[in-house]
Design an enzyme around this catalytic site. Structure first.
Site, PDB file in Angstrom:
ATOM      1  N   ASP A   1       0.547  -0.764  -0.221  1.00 25.33           N
ATOM      2  CA  ASP A   1       0.025   0.142   0.184  1.00 25.33           C
ATOM      3  C   ASP A   1       1.118   1.076   0.203  1.00 25.33           C
ATOM      4  O   ASP A   1       2.347   1.984  -0.309  1.00 25.33           O
ATOM      5  CB  ASP A   1      -1.054  -0.160   0.974  1.00 25.33           C
TER       6      ASP A   1
ATOM      7  N   CYS B   1       3.432  -3.096   4.026  1.00 24.88           N
ATOM      8  CA  CYS B   1       1.918  -1.744   4.355  1.00 24.88           C
ATOM      9  C   CYS B   1       3.281  -1.503   5.245  1.00 24.88           C
ATOM     10  O   CYS B   1       4.330  -1.801   5.973  1.00 24.88           O
ATOM     11  CB  CYS B   1       0.547  -2.608   4.549  1.00 24.88           C
TER      12      CYS B   1
ATOM     13  N   THR C   1       2.722  -1.451   9.279  1.00 29.27           N
ATOM     14  CA  THR C   1       3.166  -2.288  10.198  1.00 29.27           C
ATOM     15  C   THR C   1       2.953  -3.869   9.009  1.00 29.27           C
ATOM     16  O   THR C   1       3.562  -5.093   9.643  1.00 29.27           O
ATOM     17  CB  THR C   1       1.964  -3.041  10.684  1.00 29.27           C
TER      18      THR C   1
ATOM     19  N   ILE D   1       0.737  -5.950   8.909  1.00 22.29           N
ATOM     20  CA  ILE D   1       0.016  -6.746   9.779  1.00 22.29           C
ATOM     21  C   ILE D   1      -1.363  -6.647   8.837  1.00 22.29           C
ATOM     22  O   ILE D   1      -1.740  -7.882   8.742  1.00 22.29           O
ATOM     23  CB  ILE D   1      -0.467  -6.308  10.799  1.00 22.29           C
TER      24      ILE D   1
ATOM     25  N   HIS E   1      10.204 -24.444   8.547  1.00 22.99           N
ATOM     26  CA  HIS E   1       9.247 -24.562   9.474  1.00 22.99           C
ATOM     27  C   HIS E   1       8.674 -24.904   8.648  1.00 22.99           C
ATOM     28  O   HIS E   1       6.897 -25.516   8.816  1.00 22.99           O
ATOM     29  CB  HIS E   1       9.631 -24.127  10.844  1.00 22.99           C
TER      30      HIS E   1
ATOM     31  N   HIS F   1       6.868 -31.071  10.483  1.00 26.54           N
ATOM     32  CA  HIS F   1       6.315 -30.107   9.722  1.00 26.54           C
ATOM     33  C   HIS F   1       5.667 -30.148   8.351  1.00 26.54           C
ATOM     34  O   HIS F   1       4.029 -29.055   8.411  1.00 26.54           O
ATOM     35  CB  HIS F   1       7.969 -28.826   8.778  1.00 26.54           C
TER      36      HIS F   1
HETATM   37  C1  RB5 Z   1      -2.170   2.722   6.491  1.00 21.42           C
HETATM   38  O1  RB5 Z   1      -2.013   3.569   7.437  1.00 21.42           O
HETATM   39  C2  RB5 Z   1      -1.483   1.459   7.268  1.00 21.42           C
HETATM   40  O2  RB5 Z   1      -2.859   0.848   8.418  1.00 21.42           O
HETATM   41  C3  RB5 Z   1      -1.102   0.117   6.593  1.00 21.42           C
HETATM   42  O3  RB5 Z   1      -0.528   0.280   6.121  1.00 21.42           O
HETATM   43  C4  RB5 Z   1      -1.029  -0.496   7.334  1.00 21.42           C
HETATM   44  O4  RB5 Z   1      -0.236  -0.919   8.242  1.00 21.42           O
HETATM   45  C5  RB5 Z   1      -1.872  -1.429   7.956  1.00 21.42           C
HETATM   46  O5  RB5 Z   1      -1.841  -3.163   8.839  1.00 21.42           O
END
Ligand code: RB5
Length: 141
Positions: A7, A64, A66, A68, A97, A133
């Site tokens: 992103d 992105c 994070t 996450i 693994h 595994h």
């Molecule tokens: C974007 O601001 C941010 O939310 C995205 O890059 C990411 O960290 C989402 O998990």
């Protein structure tokens, strides 16, 4: 082929990863985004995860802010084992693994030098093929 996506938060690091992988001789396909303009990470996370799941790409890399949101998105796609890594040990272990097929990273949590080392560990480490595994991965599926 390695599929890569980001992103806006991961766009700059993505360009560095693409350059690095191409210099190392890998074929890389960029599934977007194409600028630092604000966008929705699930669009690009899903595109790369589906490319890995359908065999178009052998491995995927998603970045992105994070890592996450990308890992949550990619792991919704059947057949994808996405690992969010911020250290080299985890990048190696998740190939050995978990036979991870998508690497997720957070551009706002790690620097570019570490990110490229994580990428190298991920693409260079093979799956162990150990019976335990294989059994555990089949239990995930
Ligand atoms: C974007 O601001 C941010 O939310 C995205 O890059 C990411 O960290 C989402 O998990």
């Amino acid at each position: 082929m390695i599929g890569i996506g980001s992103d806006h938060g991961g766009y700059g690091l993505k360009l560095e990863v693409i350059k690095h992988l191409k210099e190392r001789g890998f074929d890389v396909k960029d599934y977007g985004c194409d600028s630092e303009a604000s966008c929705d990470y699930p669009i690009y996370g899903k595109a790369v995860a589906e490319a890995v799941a359908n065999g178009e790409c052998e491995l995927g890399i998603l970045i992105c802010g994070t890592g996450i949101g990308m890992s949550m998105t990619a792991n919704k796609v059947k057949g994808v084992r996405a690992a969010l890594c911020s250290d080299c040990f985890s990048a190696r272990a998740t190939k050995e693994h978990n036979n991870a097929n998508v690497l997720c990273m957070g551009a706002r949590t790690i620097g570019p030098g570490l990110a490229l080392m994580i990428v190298d560990e991920f693409v260079d480490t093979p799956f162990s093929n150990d019976e335990r595994h294989i059994r555990r991965i089949s239990m995930i599926e």
